[in-house]
Every structure is written in C-alpha cells, then in structure tokens.
Scaffold this active site. Structure first.
Site, PDB file in Angstrom:
ATOM      1  N   HIS A   1      -3.376   4.215  -2.521  1.00  0.00           N
ATOM      2  CA  HIS A   1      -4.359   3.369  -1.811  1.00  0.00           C
ATOM      3  C   HIS A   1      -4.955   4.136  -0.627  1.00  0.00           C
ATOM      4  O   HIS A   1      -6.149   4.045  -0.352  1.00  0.00           O
ATOM      5  CB  HIS A   1      -3.686   2.095  -1.278  1.00  0.00           C
ATOM      6  CG  HIS A   1      -3.092   1.208  -2.333  1.00  0.00           C
ATOM      7  ND1 HIS A   1      -1.745   1.051  -2.507  1.00  0.00           N
ATOM      8  CD2 HIS A   1      -3.678   0.418  -3.274  1.00  0.00           C
ATOM      9  CE1 HIS A   1      -1.509   0.186  -3.486  1.00  0.00           C
ATOM     10  NE2 HIS A   1      -2.664  -0.204  -3.982  1.00  0.00           N
TER      11      HIS A   1
ATOM     12  N   LEU B   1       0.820  -1.219   0.000  1.00  0.00           N
ATOM     13  CA  LEU B   1       0.000   0.000   0.000  1.00  0.00           C
ATOM     14  C   LEU B   1       0.852   1.267   0.000  1.00  0.00           C
ATOM     15  O   LEU B   1       1.891   1.343   0.651  1.00  0.00           O
ATOM     16  CB  LEU B   1      -0.938  -0.014   1.218  1.00  0.00           C
ATOM     17  CG  LEU B   1      -1.878  -1.222   1.290  1.00  0.00           C
ATOM     18  CD1 LEU B   1      -2.771  -1.127   2.533  1.00  0.00           C
ATOM     19  CD2 LEU B   1      -2.737  -1.339   0.026  1.00  0.00           C
TER      20      LEU B   1
HETATM   21  P1  AMP Z   1      -3.734  -2.393  -6.726  1.00  0.00           P
HETATM   22  O1  AMP Z   1      -3.297  -2.682  -5.321  1.00  0.00           O
HETATM   23  O2  AMP Z   1      -2.645  -1.956  -7.629  1.00  0.00           O
HETATM   24  O3  AMP Z   1      -4.608  -3.474  -7.310  1.00  0.00           O
HETATM   25  O4  AMP Z   1      -4.677  -1.120  -6.605  1.00  0.00           O
HETATM   26  C1  AMP Z   1      -5.788  -1.109  -5.738  1.00  0.00           C
HETATM   27  C2  AMP Z   1      -6.582   0.124  -6.011  1.00  0.00           C
HETATM   28  O5  AMP Z   1      -5.782   1.276  -5.769  1.00  0.00           O
HETATM   29  C3  AMP Z   1      -7.071   0.222  -7.465  1.00  0.00           C
HETATM   30  O6  AMP Z   1      -8.410   0.694  -7.484  1.00  0.00           O
HETATM   31  C4  AMP Z   1      -6.113   1.224  -8.060  1.00  0.00           C
HETATM   32  O7  AMP Z   1      -6.659   1.935  -9.149  1.00  0.00           O
HETATM   33  C5  AMP Z   1      -5.878   2.140  -6.884  1.00  0.00           C
HETATM   34  N1  AMP Z   1      -4.620   2.889  -7.060  1.00  0.00           N
HETATM   35  C6  AMP Z   1      -3.397   2.384  -7.351  1.00  0.00           C
HETATM   36  N2  AMP Z   1      -2.507   3.394  -7.527  1.00  0.00           N
HETATM   37  C7  AMP Z   1      -3.187   4.548  -7.347  1.00  0.00           C
HETATM   38  C8  AMP Z   1      -2.830   5.937  -7.416  1.00  0.00           C
HETATM   39  N3  AMP Z   1      -1.586   6.339  -7.707  1.00  0.00           N
HETATM   40  N4  AMP Z   1      -3.794   6.848  -7.189  1.00  0.00           N
HETATM   41  C9  AMP Z   1      -5.069   6.459  -6.898  1.00  0.00           C
HETATM   42  N5  AMP Z   1      -5.470   5.177  -6.823  1.00  0.00           N
HETATM   43  C10 AMP Z   1      -4.546   4.233  -7.046  1.00  0.00           C
END
Ligand code: AMP
Length: 282
Positions: free
Chosen positions: A37, A33
């Site tokens: 996140h 995270l």
């Molecule tokens: P992940 O852990 O990569 O599957 O991401 C989990 C959630 O966090 C997903 O909805 C992503 O789009 C969101 N997320 C990842 N990176 C970012 C970021 N830089 N800004 C906003 N949301 C993010």
C-alpha cells in the site's frame, strides 16, 4: 494529516485542495496497510499534490462465507503509515456512511469479471466496481492508484473507467514482495509459520514460469504443468492457475505479446492470489 469519516468532510477537504490548484490523488484500500500500500501512496505523493487514502472494508465485495468479519482492522496503525508516507487525508467511512440505503444501483463490468477470481467469487467485482465508482464520485481524483498484485481488479477498473468515460487516470503500480518472493497482502497475517512456507510456492512457481518463458517456452499447457509440478506436494490448494490475454482475460494456448500468468490458491483457510505480467513485445 487529517482523518475524516464523512462524505461531507472529505468533499470539503478535497475542494479546499482543488481550490488551491492541487492535483488530487486517491489510493483506495481496505486498511491493514503494508509496504505494498505504501508503494501506492509513494507514487501518489510523487504524482499529485493532495493525496487521499481511503480505508474501507467494503461489505459489498465479500461473499457470505468470506472473511469480512475477521478482516484485520487497525485505524491507528494505518494512520501512522499514511502520515509517514506523506498522505494528506484518510477517508475512513462507516458502512452506513457509504451505504445509507440498501443499494439499488450497481456497476457491473461484464465478461472479464467471469474469469479468474470472478469465477469463484460471485458478486465480488460488482462490489469492487460499485465502491470504486462511489469513491471516484466522492473524491473526484485526477488519478487513482491500484496495485498489479490484484491484476484482474486493475484491469476491470481500467475498463470501467474507459467504458463509462470517468474523468480520471488509473495508475497501476508493481507488486511489492518480501525478499523471499511472497507478495505482500493484508491476508498474510492469517498465515502460520508453516503456511507462510507453503505460500512461498506460489511466487516460486511464477518465477520459474517467467524464467521458462524467457528461455523460449511459450506453450501454456507445458508452462502450467511446470508450475503445478512446483506447487503440488506443498500445502497450496490451487483454485486456478491460468495464462490469459491481458484484455479479455481468456485463456491463451501460447504466450504471445502480453499475457498475465495468474494464480489463486488456498493455504490452510487463507485464499491468496499472485500473478506476473509478461510482455514479449519488449
Ligand atoms: P486492499 O487493501 O487489499 O484492497 O488493496 C488496496 C490496494 O493495494 C489495491 O490496489 C491492491 O492491488 C494494492 N496492493 C495490495 N498488495 C499489494 C502489493 N503487494 N504490492 C502492490 N500493491 C498492492
């Protein structure tokens, strides 16, 4: 804050919250995270009374040659992040808990998953939509929070929820960036210092594109050429650089109304994605 690993336990925790009249929020993640996140958890805490963060590196959304094995995992660090952000419970199931049998049932969103990331990551979105359906069925949230960073994922999930009448609201939160523009991603951990510099060309090209559109340029070919001129020569191997309709995800020749400018590329061995949402109606 509790950490639970079984479906039985998370269902009991959510039921207790719901019995107290609480509004349930779900933030699905794969862990590692970062502040991106956290922005989703913050929004969930603001909008809901009981916030579940799921942490699950979902094998079904990784291709055979992708980074499933080396994907960063650190539950202790993630637990601290979630606790500090005010989440109520982490749901961190094992793969065996989520997929006790070889899955016969998949959720497949057609058409819009053929474009952008779907074109090169066969089966990826089927894995995402299936695991999100399972998480929605397990947690039964009122709202689930996703990031604009994964724009196609957010569009696909919203479409699935609409098509299948799933009783929850999908909230899409803005992309969180470093001060220099790089979109935060768990995969940034893979990058060397030199690669981090190259990766900056991605967000830089999007910024220049946004400026050109604001200055009146609406020809997609010219805008894509402009972005390529910024990226070429650096260490980014472009997988796609597209200007697409936000509903169909098909290429548009002119920027009109709402469009998504989306890019994916490899820096060294690391695949990065980024995008901007442009709304000329505003
Ligand atoms: P992940 O852990 O990569 O599957 O991401 C989990 C959630 O966090 C997903 O909805 C992503 O789009 C969101 N997320 C990842 N990176 C970012 C970021 N830089 N800004 C906003 N949301 C993010």
């Amino acid at each position: 804050m509790e950490i639970v690993k079984t479906i039985k336990e998370i269902r009991a925790a959510v039921s207790a919250g719901r019995a107290d009249g609480k509004r349930i929020g779900l933030v699905p993640t794969m862990g590692a995270l970062h502040a991106g996140h956290v922005s989703l958890i913050d929004r969930a805490v603001a909008d809901c009374d009981f916030v579940v963060v799921s942490i699950f590196v979902n094998p079904a959304q990784f291709g055979p040659n992708e980074d499933f094995d080396k994907y960063p995992r650190d539950l202790d660090a993630d637990a601290k992040v979630c606790e500090d952000a005010g989440a109520d419970v982490i749901f961190a199931p094992s793969a065996g808990e989520m997929y006790p049998l070889a899955n016969c049932t998949w959720v497949d969103v057609e058409g819009i998953t053929d474009h952008l990331c779907g074109a090169s990551r066969a089966g990826h979105f089927r894995g995402v939509t299936t695991v999100c359906t399972k998480l929605f069925n397990i947690v039964c949230p009122d709202q689930a929070f996703f990031g604009q960073k994964d724009a196609q994922q957010a569009i696909v999930i919203k479409r699935m929820v609409a098509d299948l009448n799933m009783p929850l609201e999908i909230v899409v939160c803005p992309t969180v960036r470093q001060e220099d523009g790089l979109a935060l991603s768990s995969r940034n951990k893979y990058l060397t210092d030199a690669e981090l510099k190259d990766a900056l060309l991605i967000s830089k090209s999007l910024k220049v594109c946004a400026r050109a559109i604001a200055g009146g340029e609406i020809d997609s070919e010219k805008l894509i050429g402009l972005m390529k001129s910024i990226i070429s020569g650096g260490g980014v191997d472009i997988e796609y650089l597209s200007i697409v309709d936000t509903q169909t995800l098909e290429n548009v020749s002119k920027v009109e109304g709402q469009v998504l400018v989306a890019i994916a590329g490899r820096v060294g061995k690391t695949r990065l994605i980024d995008n901007i949402f442009v709304d000329l109606n505003k």
